[in-house]
Motif scaffolding. Structure first.
Motif, PDB file in Angstrom:
ATOM      1  N   ARG A  78      -7.677   1.584   0.970  1.00 51.05           N
ATOM      2  CA  ARG A  78      -7.738   3.041   0.861  1.00 51.05           C
ATOM      3  C   ARG A  78      -6.908   3.524  -0.338  1.00 51.05           C
ATOM      4  O   ARG A  78      -7.345   4.360  -1.125  1.00 51.05           O
ATOM      5  N   VAL A  79      -5.703   2.947  -0.472  1.00 49.24           N
ATOM      6  CA  VAL A  79      -4.819   3.358  -1.578  1.00 49.24           C
ATOM      7  C   VAL A  79      -5.441   2.986  -2.921  1.00 49.24           C
ATOM      8  O   VAL A  79      -5.501   3.802  -3.849  1.00 49.24           O
ATOM      9  N   SER A 109      -8.225   5.341  -3.713  1.00 46.76           N
ATOM     10  CA  SER A 109      -7.815   6.691  -4.126  1.00 46.76           C
ATOM     11  C   SER A 109      -7.229   6.682  -5.542  1.00 46.76           C
ATOM     12  O   SER A 109      -7.493   7.582  -6.337  1.00 46.76           O
ATOM     13  N   ARG A 110      -6.433   5.622  -5.869  1.00 48.87           N
ATOM     14  CA  ARG A 110      -5.899   5.531  -7.229  1.00 48.87           C
ATOM     15  C   ARG A 110      -7.036   5.390  -8.237  1.00 48.87           C
ATOM     16  O   ARG A 110      -6.995   5.933  -9.342  1.00 48.87           O
ATOM     17  N   GLU A 146       1.077   4.071  -3.395  1.00 47.11           N
ATOM     18  CA  GLU A 146       0.578   5.444  -3.225  1.00 47.11           C
ATOM     19  C   GLU A 146       1.072   6.389  -4.314  1.00 47.11           C
ATOM     20  O   GLU A 146       0.297   7.154  -4.881  1.00 47.11           O
ATOM     21  N   ASP A 147       2.391   6.334  -4.609  1.00 48.07           N
ATOM     22  CA  ASP A 147       2.925   7.304  -5.565  1.00 48.07           C
ATOM     23  C   ASP A 147       3.592   6.638  -6.757  1.00 48.07           C
ATOM     24  O   ASP A 147       4.453   7.210  -7.404  1.00 48.07           O
ATOM     25  N   SER A 200       0.842  -1.202   0.000  1.00 48.46           N
ATOM     26  CA  SER A 200       0.000   0.000   0.000  1.00 48.46           C
ATOM     27  C   SER A 200       0.878   1.253   0.000  1.00 48.46           C
ATOM     28  O   SER A 200       0.535   2.261  -0.613  1.00 48.46           O
ATOM     29  N   LYS A 201       2.052   1.164   0.672  1.00 51.88           N
ATOM     30  CA  LYS A 201       2.959   2.316   0.715  1.00 51.88           C
ATOM     31  C   LYS A 201       3.579   2.560  -0.673  1.00 51.88           C
ATOM     32  O   LYS A 201       3.708   3.702  -1.120  1.00 51.88           O
TER      33      LYS A 201
END
Length: 922
Positions: A885-886, A889-890, A846-847, A842-843
């Protein structure tokens, strides 16, 4: 649960029932786990993660005392009511040694330094050296036996430096010994109580000396009648609620002159050293250094030589001591807190030495049999054996950390919820409890609505539980508000023995004992829609067809009848058996029906044409066990053993059957063979566990009870008859018989449960002992991770990087893994690294621009480990939510971009059409 003592096939029997029958509760040294004996097994309750497991060991009979070695929790010593003891490696759950104490053990304690442990041994105290963890031929070495008390020893304590021993007993006095022989020491007896002692406690040496030096320079006289230097202090508590503070003071005698003093000292020290050397004591100070050393460096054993003990204060816990007795005490010497449990269900928390009351609270209606205080003195644990309650209370915030209680007279029936996470049990006391099958805790007791024993419990749907009872009602309970929202009764008062709910949860049926019939209700309206008559005996079991509206009813008249509930005038189809039928079950596909009779015979019928498919004679498999009052041996008594509960496995190939014996059997139906036989309990305190009774226990009038320590169960309510030596009101204890009331498979198919006289046993295929093949060694380095990636060993590289727990490293491994290898790598990850990996994913996601690549990781994770994660929701919820959650959001980001692009393209297309259309017109 931990690995079961039976076999690795069904690892883990977890017993879900509540605390000890009069044993003690022990905290581990970190204070986060509680060991609570249940019958002859030990439950470990993890208070931080709120879970519970059963240690994979069984004592011979009910456990009386347990003790855990301090500082490292390495050794656990377990003593049962017949004084048989086990030495257990607690961390690994392995029995190292078994031995027997010759006399009743009422108290057992490790010394604070962990090198010895003391055991009350009738009216003596024995001190043994603590064995090592290695297996030895004779690990138990007796250090010494201490005598001098007249009555049985009921309580003992060590001084904080492990050099003194204090014990109190039924003769209302306490005695102080030195553990090793000390020259010129004579043991003191402390008297002054009128009732037997319940607790004796030493004050911490540091505190005693600190207090002496803080308030009073020199003698440290605290206003007591004793003169001299304070060297030790202890407290004794008796049954009638009196606590005495005892102090030991050393009176220093003036000497004649300097020379004689010197010679005397030198000789004394030589003598002391010699005694210490031969008795294994600790004092090895040479004469020169000993003169300089003060009392602080001396252990308490040497400090109290030629000192006097005296009582400095007495306090009374309660004014009306006749009605409430002190039953149990526990003392935290580090924090000077004393917890006292009373026979009325009250407990008090006191600060010593002032005996000021911090708290008093009523916890239960029955005696608090055992209390314990954790090492940090924040949590107090209480066990009430009569009501089977285990409570853990945090006194500073005044909240319950844990509150568990079992069914008062034992369980009678159980049912799994459709998702297999909740188990509902009904008790002989008319209550219904819901247990979490993963953590092993009872999380709600439904408000008591039944006035008699609950005979059957079923889930109509995930939020509605139906229960049938001998009080003549069937009740529906709602699991959102935990209340009884509907009650179904019949037109004639009767006792319901059995119940069944159809697949949709719309129709409920219950079979009664007298009159011999089954009643049918609509769950929604609560109306009695039909009454099925035709049986000539009590209706013992009911089962619904899994697909169609057919109901099978089994009765003591020797028949199984199959009714079609939706045809008004249909006559039931009857299957005849030669003996009373007590259980019935449909195969999950509905094409086969099985019935069990009181001759131990299982019969399988084809539902369509009514033909008998096969028979299994289980009498030889289930026989065994001779009860105390049986006049015949176990082999000749097989006729009384039969199956009372049967259930099919989810695929319909196997049948699980339990009954009134100590065995539960699993049969393969097509081959008619016994696959496996589980013995539910090896607890000799139950009736019918042993196949052969010892003939020395058989008297003329029947068997003698070999557990004749009833003098211990201080029967507070026994009448004092004039002229009677013993307060015996004529009541006799009978033993609980070992049998299973009901068996059930979990809908997940990974575990099965059974209800016995001891509680709810859960046998599971999922082994909880996690084996991690790669511990962190010197070989696990970032360069090793890179090497593995170059060699193409991506699974190994990921495991290593997870061990090193560095984000950059894990991210590089994840992104270096080829798209087609993702599935293989995910399979190589064990459950111990699962939540860690999900959090890293998940980390990373994120980006990261590689959305599809990471979604593939998520998909493979869910496909491979989804079932396991669903089963252990609590453990993975946090990391799973982070990942969700990630992804969410993506998804929102991409959706925005894609929508924009789509609209732009649509606009361009429409514009082009308009332009082209305009040109055509021209």
């Amino acid at each position: 649960g931990g690995a079961s003592s039976a076999t690795p096939a069904a690892t883990g029997s977890n017993i879900l029932s509540s605390s000890s029958k009069g044993s003690n509760i022990v905290f581990t040294s970190d204070g986060n786990n509680v060991l609570s004996p249940v019958g002859n097994r030990i439950q470990v309750l993890d208070l931080l993660h709120h879970s519970c497991r059963t240690l994979p060991i069984e004592a011979r009979s009910n456990i009386r005392r347990i003790a855990l070695s301090p500082n490292d929790d390495r050794l656990l010593i377990v003593v049962d009511v017949n004084h048989y003891a086990m030495l257990v490696n607690y961390r690994r759950g392995v029995i190292l040694h078994r031995f027997k104490f010759k006399r009743p053990v009422r108290e057992m304690k490790f010394s604070p330094d962990g090198t010895k442990f003391a055991v009350s041994y009738g009216k003596f105290v024995q001190v043994w050296l603590t064995p090592g963890v290695r297996r030895e031929f004779a690990p138990m070495v007796l250090h010494r036996k201490y005598t001098g008390l007249v009555g049985d020893v009921t309580t003992l304590d060590w001084s904080s430096d492990s050099s003194l021993l204090l014990a109190g007993g039924k003769d209302c006095q306490a005695r102080v010994w030195t553990v090793d022989t000390v020259k010129d020491y004579e043991p003191w007896t402390l008297i002054g109580h009128k009732k037997p002692l319940v607790g004796v406690h030493f004050e911490d040496k540091e505190k005693t000396l600190a207090e002496r030096d803080q308030f009073f320079v020199g003698t440290g006289n605290t206003g007591s009648s004793l003169a001299g230097k304070l060297v030790a202090r202890c407290y004794t508590v008796s049954q009638d609620g009196v606590i005495c503070t005892r102090e030991c003071r050393n009176e220093e005698v003036e000497d004649d002159g300097p020379d004689s003093d010197d010679k005397k000292d030198g000789l004394d020290n030589l003598g002391n050293d010699a005694v210490d050397f031969f008795s294994g004591g600790g004092g090895t100070a040479s004469s020169s250094s000993s003169k300089k050393s003060s009392a602080e460096s001396m252990d308490q054993a040497h400090a109290i030589v030629k000192a006097r003990w005296g009582t400095t204060s007495r306090h009374y816990f309660s004014a009306n001591s006749s009605s409430q007795n002190v039953v149990s005490t526990s003392y935290s010497s580090k924090h000077s807190l004393l917890v006292v449990g009373f026979s009325t269900g009250l407990f008090g928390l006191y600060e010593l030495p002032s005996v000021s009351n911090i708290h008093t609270l009523s916890l239960s209606h029955s005696t608090i049999g055992t209390v314990s205080i954790n090492p940090s003195a924040e949590w107090l644990a209480f066990g009430c054996p009569k009501t089977q309650q285990l409570l853990i209370w945090e006194w500073r915030s005044e909240t319950y950390i844990l509150k568990q209680s079992g069914h008062a007279y034992g369980m009678r029936c159980l049912a799994y919820s459709p998702d297999g996470i909740v188990v509902a049990t009904g008790g002989e006391d008319g209550t219904v409890k819901l247990w979490n099958s993963q953590s092993g805790f009872c999380y709600v007791t439904l408000p008591k609505s039944h006035t008699a024993a609950v005979t059957a419990v079923e889930f109509a749907n995930p939020t509605v539980v139906l229960t049938a009872s001998l009080d003549g009602t069937v009740r529906a309970h709602d699991l959102h508000r935990y209340r009884n929202f509907k009650t179904y009764t019949s037109d004639i008062p009767c006792q319901f023995l059995s119940m069944a709910v159809d697949k949709s949860g719309e129709v409920v049926c219950a079979g009664s004992a007298e009159p011999f019939r089954a009643c049918v209700w609509s769950v929604q309206t609560g109306k009695l829609t039909d009454v099925l008559t035709g049986h000539l005996g009590p209706v013992a079991a009911l089962a619904f067809h899994p697909v169609r509206g057919h109901l099978a009813s089994a009765s003591w008249d020797g028949t199984v009848k199959v009714w079609d509930l939706y045809k008004s005038d249909s006559t039931p189809e009857t299957f005849e058996s030669g003996a009373d039928v007590v259980c019935v079950a449909f195969r999950p596909d509905g094409n086969q029906i099985c019935s069990g009779t009181i001759r131990g015979l299982l019969r399988f019928w084809d539902v369509e044409d009514g033909s008998l498919v096969c028979e299994i004679d289980g009498q030889k498999d289930i026989k065994g066990g001779r009860k105390m009052n049986d006049r015949t041996t176990a082999d000749n008594n097989a006729s009384s053993r039969y199956f009372t509960s049967i259930t099919y496995s989810a695929d319909g190939t196997c049948l699980l059957a339990g009954g009134n014996s100590k065995y539960v059997c699993i049969y393969e139906i097509s081959q008619q063979i016994l696959l496996k036989k589980f013995q539910i309990s090896f607890n000799r305190s139950l009736d019918g566990v042993l196949d052969e009774l010892h003939s020395k226990n058989l008297g003329d009038g029947g068997p003698l009870d070999d557990e004749h320590d009833s003098g211990d169960e201080n029967n507070l309510a026994a009448p004092n008859l004039p002229g009677a030596k013993r307060a015996d009101d004529g009541s006799r204890k009978s033993r609980v018989e070992v049998l299973t009331m009901q068996v059930a498979f979990s809908p997940t198919g990974r575990e099965w449960s059974t209800v016995s006289g001891e509680g709810l046993h859960v046998y599971s295929l999922d082994d909880d002992m996690i084996f991690d093949p790669m511990a962190l060694t010197e070989a696990v380095t970032p360069s090793a991770v890179q090497t593995n990636i170059r060699k193409g060993k991506y699974g190994m590289a990921l495991l290593m990087s997870l061990h090193l727990n560095e984000f950059a490293l894990v991210k590089s491994v994840i992104e270096d893994t080829p798209y087609e290898s993702i599935a293989t790598v995910v399979r190589s990850i064990g459950q111990e690294h699962l939540s860690q990996l999900i959090q890293f994913l998940s980390k990373c996601m994120e980006d990261s621009p590689h959305v599809e690549y990471y979604l593939q990781w998520c998909l493979e994770l869910l496909q491979t480990h989804g079932l396991f994660m669903e089963k252990n929701r609590g453990k993975y919820m946090r990391s799973f939510r982070a990942l969700f959650r990630v992804v969410q959001s993506r998804y929102v980001d991409l959706k925005g971009i894609c929508d924009d692009n789509k609209y732009s393209l649509d606009f361009l297309e429409n514009q082009a059409k308009l332009l082209l259309g305009g040109q055509d017109d021209k």
